[in-house]
Design an enzyme around this catalytic site. Structure first.
Site, PDB file in Angstrom:
ATOM      1  N   ALA A 233       0.891  -1.077  -0.012  1.00 24.45           N
ATOM      2  CA  ALA A 233       0.027  -0.055   0.044  1.00 24.45           C
ATOM      3  C   ALA A 233       0.915   1.402   0.078  1.00 24.45           C
ATOM      4  O   ALA A 233       1.725   1.218  -0.642  1.00 24.45           O
ATOM      5  CB  ALA A 233      -1.000  -0.222   1.373  1.00 24.45           C
ATOM      6  N   CYS A 234       0.689   2.243   0.888  1.00 27.13           N
ATOM      7  CA  CYS A 234       1.197   3.583   0.742  1.00 27.13           C
ATOM      8  C   CYS A 234       2.709   3.346   1.481  1.00 27.13           C
ATOM      9  O   CYS A 234       3.528   4.279   1.082  1.00 27.13           O
ATOM     10  CB  CYS A 234       0.709   4.590   1.665  1.00 27.13           C
ATOM     11  SG  CYS A 234      -0.981   4.859   1.032  1.00 27.13           S
ATOM     12  N   SER A 235       2.929   2.228   1.733  1.00 27.84           N
ATOM     13  CA  SER A 235       4.342   2.024   2.448  1.00 27.84           C
ATOM     14  C   SER A 235       5.321   1.350   1.141  1.00 27.84           C
ATOM     15  O   SER A 235       6.547   0.921   1.634  1.00 27.84           O
ATOM     16  CB  SER A 235       4.613   1.412   3.584  1.00 27.84           C
ATOM     17  OG  SER A 235       3.867   2.163   4.529  1.00 27.84           O
TER      18      SER A 235
END
Length: 373
Positions: free
Chosen positions: A155-157
């Protein structure tokens, strides 16, 4: 083990920008039409009336003022509110590949390298255009890289987790240099009809070249001093779209197949986790928080970043200490912290320390301490 540096970064920005006012004009028109079409059901209590939004609401809630997208007209059509992105034949480059190649060329140029110097490509992002063949392998072929590649999703990481995977490959001798690329077409999985989230995301692609410090001749080197990753399962940010959806027709077209989150819970739970992660990573590198001159944080929400930095420093950070790009780019998922790093790192002097930190669905958090060479 040999030190690893980020020797070049690149950014692809889509050609279209949508202001908050444009977004609100479309959204409120959709709301009025929905309420008019369902006036009877709303009056009887069968349906709840939709609430209009405003520019002030968006900016107060997020700090976002505009966002870039790969296609604009479909999003701003109240009858559609989905980008027009035609499918391409198998013989054409995918849209993600095009974005990735553009950002990769920029990163290679900045690093003073060419495709022949690279052994691997990692495409790390929140949503992949297809499951296989891997977008990374397509990008590898398009760039003419003789090596290997794979896709990954945290995801966003994804970008910071991609940095860790690239660093490990370089330190183990499996690769001389690795491209980590983050193509995010978030406009495709955003529910543009949801008042609480329709303004959050934007499209972009970033790229980073990582290589051994003793082999790099780049003028833009940042040595990776420390890196720490953490995941903790949570349903508070979720997207249920996947290949098994066709196996249960009742779910087709349902809102949970797009991005959804419980924003207040995310804010309350992720902020202290991210602050603690940054503090621990810096301390484990035998450094003090006071030595960190810049924080390139995930660009999801201005209020989150302000609180995280306040928890770390015990005070508000200056714009120079914690640069913001989400006002014009919005949340570009894994690309956000790297856009901030790309645009706000050249002014640092040799020896300056900074932190790249991403956080998002999972929950996932990646923290990278870097030093300007």
């Amino acid at each position: 083990m040999n030190p690893v540096v980020i020797s070049g970064t690149g950014l692809y920005t889509p050609p279209y920008s949508i202001s908050n006012q444009e977004l609100i004009t479309c959204f409120n028109q959709y709301v009025r039409q929905f309420n008019d079409d369902n006036a009877g059901a709303i009056a009887s209590g069968e349906l709840a009336a939709l609430e209009q939004s405003s520019v002030e609401f968006i900016e107060k809630a997020s700090g976002i003022k505009s966002r870039y997208v790969v296609e604009k007209s479909g999003i701003l059509d109240p009858q559609r509110m989905v980008p027009h992105i035609p499918e391409r034949s198998d013989d054409q480059p995918s849209l993600m590949c095009e974005m990735a190649v553009s950002a990769a060329h920029a990163a290679l140029e900045r690093a003073g390298r060419s495709a022949k110097d690279v052994d691997a490509v990692i495409v790390a992002c929140s949503n992949l255009q297809r499951p296989y063949p891997a977008i990374a392998v397509e990008v590898q072929g398009a760039l003419g890289i003789d090596g290997w590649g794979f896709d990954m999703n945290v995801a966003c990481s994804s970008a910071t987790f991609g940095i860790q995977a690239a660093m490990s490959a370089i330190q183990s001798g499996q690769a001389r240099a690795v491209l980590v690329i983050n193509p995010e077409i978030t406009s495709g999985h955003l529910n543009w009809r949801d008042r609480d989230s329709h303004f959050i995301f934007g499209d972009a692609c970033t790229a980073m070249l990582l290589e051994r410090a003793d082999q790099s001749n780049s003028k833009h080197q940042f040595e990776i001093v420390a890196l720490k990753l953490k995941t903790q399962f949570s349903n508070n940010i979720r997207n249920n779209f996947g290949f098994l959806n066709r196996a249960d027709s009742s779910g087709i077209g349902q809102p949970d197949k797009l991005f959804r989150q419980q924003g207040r819970k995310v804010f309350k739970e992720v902020c202290p986790m991210a602050a603690a992660m940054i503090t621990r990573t810096v301390q484990q590198a035998d450094l003090k928080i006071e030595q960190i001159q810049r924080f390139w944080l995930h660009q999801a929400n201005l209020n989150m970043n302000l609180l995280i930095i306040r928890n770390i420093l015990g005070r508000d950070a200056s714009p120079a200490e914690s640069p913001t790009i989400l006002d014009t780019y919005a949340n570009t998922s894994s690309a956000g912290s790297i856009i901030a790093f790309h645009q706000h790192s050249a002014d640092l002097n040799a020896g300056a320390l900074g932190v790249i930190c991403s956080f998002g669905a999972g929950y996932s958090i990646g923290c990278v301490v870097v030093r300007k060479k």
